[in-house]
Design an enzyme around this catalytic site. Structure first.
Site, PDB file in Angstrom:
ATOM      1  N   CYS A 104       0.727  -1.310  -0.033  1.00 29.94           N
ATOM      2  CA  CYS A 104       0.179   0.008  -0.058  1.00 29.94           C
ATOM      3  C   CYS A 104       0.708   1.382  -0.031  1.00 29.94           C
ATOM      4  CB  CYS A 104      -1.151   0.118   1.310  1.00 29.94           C
ATOM      5  SG  CYS A 104      -1.952  -1.461   1.275  1.00 29.94           S
TER       6      CYS A 104
ATOM      7  N   HIS B 269      -3.372   7.274   2.143  1.00 29.22           N
ATOM      8  CA  HIS B 269      -3.573   5.894   2.161  1.00 29.22           C
ATOM      9  C   HIS B 269      -5.086   5.561   2.490  1.00 29.22           C
ATOM     10  CE1 HIS B 269      -3.986   1.711   1.271  1.00 29.22           C
ATOM     11  NE2 HIS B 269      -3.531   1.124   2.430  1.00 29.22           N
TER      12      HIS B 269
ATOM     13  N   ASN C 214     -10.171  -0.500  -0.037  1.00 29.66           N
ATOM     14  CA  ASN C 214      -8.754  -0.233   0.082  1.00 29.66           C
ATOM     15  C   ASN C 214      -8.157  -0.904  -1.175  1.00 29.66           C
ATOM     16  OD1 ASN C 214      -6.157  -0.389   0.307  1.00 29.66           O
ATOM     17  ND2 ASN C 214      -6.339  -1.216   2.752  1.00 29.66           N
TER      18      ASN C 214
HETATM   19  O1  UT7 Z   1      -3.539  -1.061   3.601  1.00 30.00           O
HETATM   20  C1  UT7 Z   1      -3.440  -1.728   5.022  1.00 30.00           C
HETATM   21  C2  UT7 Z   1      -4.164  -2.676   5.267  1.00 30.00           C
HETATM   22  N1  UT7 Z   1      -4.915  -2.815   6.394  1.00 30.00           N
HETATM   23  C3  UT7 Z   1      -5.238  -2.031   7.296  1.00 30.00           C
HETATM   24  O2  UT7 Z   1      -5.283  -0.815   7.247  1.00 30.00           O
HETATM   25  C4  UT7 Z   1      -5.974  -2.607   8.466  1.00 30.00           C
HETATM   26  C5  UT7 Z   1      -6.290  -1.724   9.527  1.00 30.00           C
HETATM   27  N2  UT7 Z   1      -6.916  -2.425  10.903  1.00 30.00           N
HETATM   28  C6  UT7 Z   1      -8.481  -1.972  10.638  1.00 30.00           C
HETATM   29  O3  UT7 Z   1      -8.809  -1.157   9.730  1.00 30.00           O
HETATM   30  C7  UT7 Z   1      -9.087  -2.627  11.715  1.00 30.00           C
HETATM   31  O4  UT7 Z   1      -8.555  -3.226  12.628  1.00 30.00           O
HETATM   32  C8  UT7 Z   1     -10.415  -3.641  11.042  1.00 30.00           C
HETATM   33  C9  UT7 Z   1     -11.110  -2.876  10.253  1.00 30.00           C
HETATM   34  C10 UT7 Z   1      -9.667  -4.775   9.974  1.00 30.00           C
HETATM   35  C11 UT7 Z   1     -11.149  -4.361  12.018  1.00 30.00           C
HETATM   36  O5  UT7 Z   1     -11.500  -3.544  12.888  1.00 30.00           O
HETATM   37  P1  UT7 Z   1     -11.423  -3.732  14.558  1.00 30.00           P
HETATM   38  O6  UT7 Z   1     -12.283  -2.726  15.229  1.00 30.00           O
HETATM   39  O7  UT7 Z   1      -9.996  -3.748  14.680  1.00 30.00           O
HETATM   40  O8  UT7 Z   1     -12.525  -4.975  14.777  1.00 30.00           O
HETATM   41  P2  UT7 Z   1     -11.677  -6.392  15.225  1.00 30.00           P
HETATM   42  O9  UT7 Z   1     -10.839  -6.977  14.537  1.00 30.00           O
HETATM   43  O10 UT7 Z   1     -11.434  -6.390  16.771  1.00 30.00           O
HETATM   44  O11 UT7 Z   1     -13.054  -7.304  15.519  1.00 30.00           O
HETATM   45  C12 UT7 Z   1     -14.349  -7.008  16.223  1.00 30.00           C
HETATM   46  C13 UT7 Z   1     -15.319  -7.940  15.902  1.00 30.00           C
HETATM   47  C14 UT7 Z   1     -14.713  -9.149  16.033  1.00 30.00           C
HETATM   48  O12 UT7 Z   1     -15.862 -10.236  16.757  1.00 30.00           O
HETATM   49  P3  UT7 Z   1     -15.775 -10.424  18.248  1.00 30.00           P
HETATM   50  O13 UT7 Z   1     -14.676 -11.371  18.626  1.00 30.00           O
HETATM   51  O14 UT7 Z   1     -15.680  -8.986  19.138  1.00 30.00           O
HETATM   52  O15 UT7 Z   1     -17.173 -11.165  18.633  1.00 30.00           O
HETATM   53  C15 UT7 Z   1     -14.794  -9.916  14.626  1.00 30.00           C
HETATM   54  O16 UT7 Z   1     -14.847 -11.354  14.589  1.00 30.00           O
HETATM   55  O17 UT7 Z   1     -16.026  -7.706  14.606  1.00 30.00           O
HETATM   56  C16 UT7 Z   1     -15.932  -9.024  13.968  1.00 30.00           C
HETATM   57  N3  UT7 Z   1     -15.761  -8.908  12.556  1.00 30.00           N
HETATM   58  C17 UT7 Z   1     -16.629  -8.857  11.778  1.00 30.00           C
HETATM   59  N4  UT7 Z   1     -18.088  -8.745  11.854  1.00 30.00           N
HETATM   60  C18 UT7 Z   1     -18.929  -8.554  10.739  1.00 30.00           C
HETATM   61  C19 UT7 Z   1     -14.583  -8.865  11.938  1.00 30.00           C
HETATM   62  N5  UT7 Z   1     -14.848  -8.760  10.611  1.00 30.00           N
HETATM   63  C20 UT7 Z   1     -16.144  -8.491  10.255  1.00 30.00           C
HETATM   64  C21 UT7 Z   1     -16.981  -8.307   9.324  1.00 30.00           C
HETATM   65  N6  UT7 Z   1     -18.343  -8.134   9.620  1.00 30.00           N
HETATM   66  N7  UT7 Z   1     -16.624  -8.299   8.017  1.00 30.00           N
END
Ligand code: UT7
Length: 327
Positions: free
Chosen positions: A111, A254, A284
């Site tokens: 990225c 980004h 993204n």
């Molecule tokens: O270009 C660089 C590439 N990557 C990035 O920049 C990613 C940077 N990180 C992020 O943007 C965030 O960490 C994410 C958007 C990927 C995730 O957000 P988060 O607030 O960190 O969520 P999390 O991973 O802590 O997940 C929270 C909950 C989990 O459920 P439980 O364990 O709380 O029950 C996940 O299983 O959300 C769940 N979850 C989803 N639910 C619905 C994860 N993905 C999804 C989904 N739909 N697509």
């Protein structure tokens, strides 16, 4: 001598996939994706891939710059999803454009790729070896996401952005316009945090079987890294340019997550008015987010000669970087 952007272009495949479309095929929701990331839809290629998108963006950038393909001396494509291991996307684009006088190759920095490619191009142009260059950021991540992993697959989309650059001698200086400073870095110790393993056909010597390569990510680790490293490298590039955040019209960041951009704005103490966003439309697109956003600002007439802007990205490697330029 300064390297100046003289034209931009961007392209995304016509097929749009909304959050609701994804919710029909996996356990997710529009509400989750929108509130956690700001993404509403993404463009997904259901036909040709990286080379096609890159060439379409490049044609528009050349048109905007008023440059003929045979006038390009060098093409650098930033991508981690070239259609082939070889030839490079840049070589294929060179062939499609008919840019027979250009050397072409790819840069791999995920990225951060467009920033790294632009910085590389700037350095090469200033050696005097080339006069006119084409920098492309392009990715087709839909073919390497694990569509059974909802925590990653909902984030990404496909697209391409391109910029035509030209080196100007002191005497033709466009009121000081051009690339003023850059700062970038890598931390290979954090490679595991965001990875897309190469596909392999296996090896008869070791008895290994064919394996697909797909994206794995520790989302929160990437989030924490981004909100720390990006403001730091923006501060360094500001210092190198003798400016402060108030002098900057736009921070073209980004587009990985709306909340990441908000946190960066907070740390820089600037309002979100200075942080243009389009993640809602594209998701993204990795190496393409920054040049697509830059092209939109350019086409909407939001960039005036003399405006100072900073392009900044982060991604796998881990890598990060910022370029300060005057339009
Ligand atoms: O270009 C660089 C590439 N990557 C990035 O920049 C990613 C940077 N990180 C992020 O943007 C965030 O960490 C994410 C958007 C990927 C995730 O957000 P988060 O607030 O960190 O969520 P999390 O991973 O802590 O997940 C929270 C909950 C989990 O459920 P439980 O364990 O709380 O029950 C996940 O299983 O959300 C769940 N979850 C989803 N639910 C619905 C994860 N993905 C999804 C989904 N739909 N697509």
């Amino acid at each position: 001598m300064k390297t100046v952007i003289i034209g931009t272009g961007s392209f995304a495949p016509p097929r749009v996939v909304t959050n609701d479309d994804l919710a029909e095929v996996m356990d997710t929701s529009d509400e989750w994706i929108r509130t956690r990331t700001g993404i509403e839809q993404r463009h997904i290629s259901d036909g040709p891939g990286t080379t096609w998108m890159a060439a379409e963006a490049a044609k528009l950038a050349l048109k905007d710059a008023g440059v003929e393909p045979e006038d390009i001396d060098i093409i650098i494509a930033a991508t981690t999803t070239a259609d082939n291991c070889f030839p490079s996307a840049a070589c294929e684009v060179q062939g499609i454009l008919g840019a027979g006088n250009a050397v072409g190759y790819d840069v791999s920095a995920a990225c951060s790729g467009f920033i790294f490619a632009l910085h590389t191009m700037d350095g090469l142009m200033k050696t005097g070896a080339y006069e006119t260059g084409l920098v492309i950021g392009v990715d087709n991540l839909s073919k390497v996401v694990d569509w059974s992993d909802r925590s990653t697959c909902v984030l990404f989309g496909d697209g391409a952005g391109a910029a035509v650059v030209r080196v100007l001698e002191e005497e033709e200086d466009r009121d000081g316009g051009g690339i003023l400073a850059a700062d970038m870095g890598s931390d290979g110790r954090k490679a595991e945090v965001l990875r897309c393993q190469s596909r392999t056909m296996g090896n008869f010597l070791t008895g290994t079987k064919p394996e697909p390569g797909y994206i794995t990510m520790e989302g929160q680790e990437v989030f924490k890294f981004a909100v720390k490293k990006v403001p730091e490298c923006i501060q360094r590039v500001l210092e190198k340019g003798g400016l402060d955040a108030g002098d900057i019209k736009y921070f073209v960041l980004h587009q990985a997550n709306y909340r990441i951009c908000e946190s960066i704005a907070k740390r820089l103490k600037v309002s979100m008015d200075k942080i243009p966003m389009n993640i809602e439309h594209y998701g993204n697109t990795s190496g393409a987010t920054i040049p697509i956003l830059l092209d939109e600002l350019n086409r909407e007439g939001k960039l005036e000669p003399g405006d100072k802007i900073i392009l900044a990205g982060f991604g796998a490697g881990l890598t990060w970087g910022a370029v300060l330029l005057q339009w």
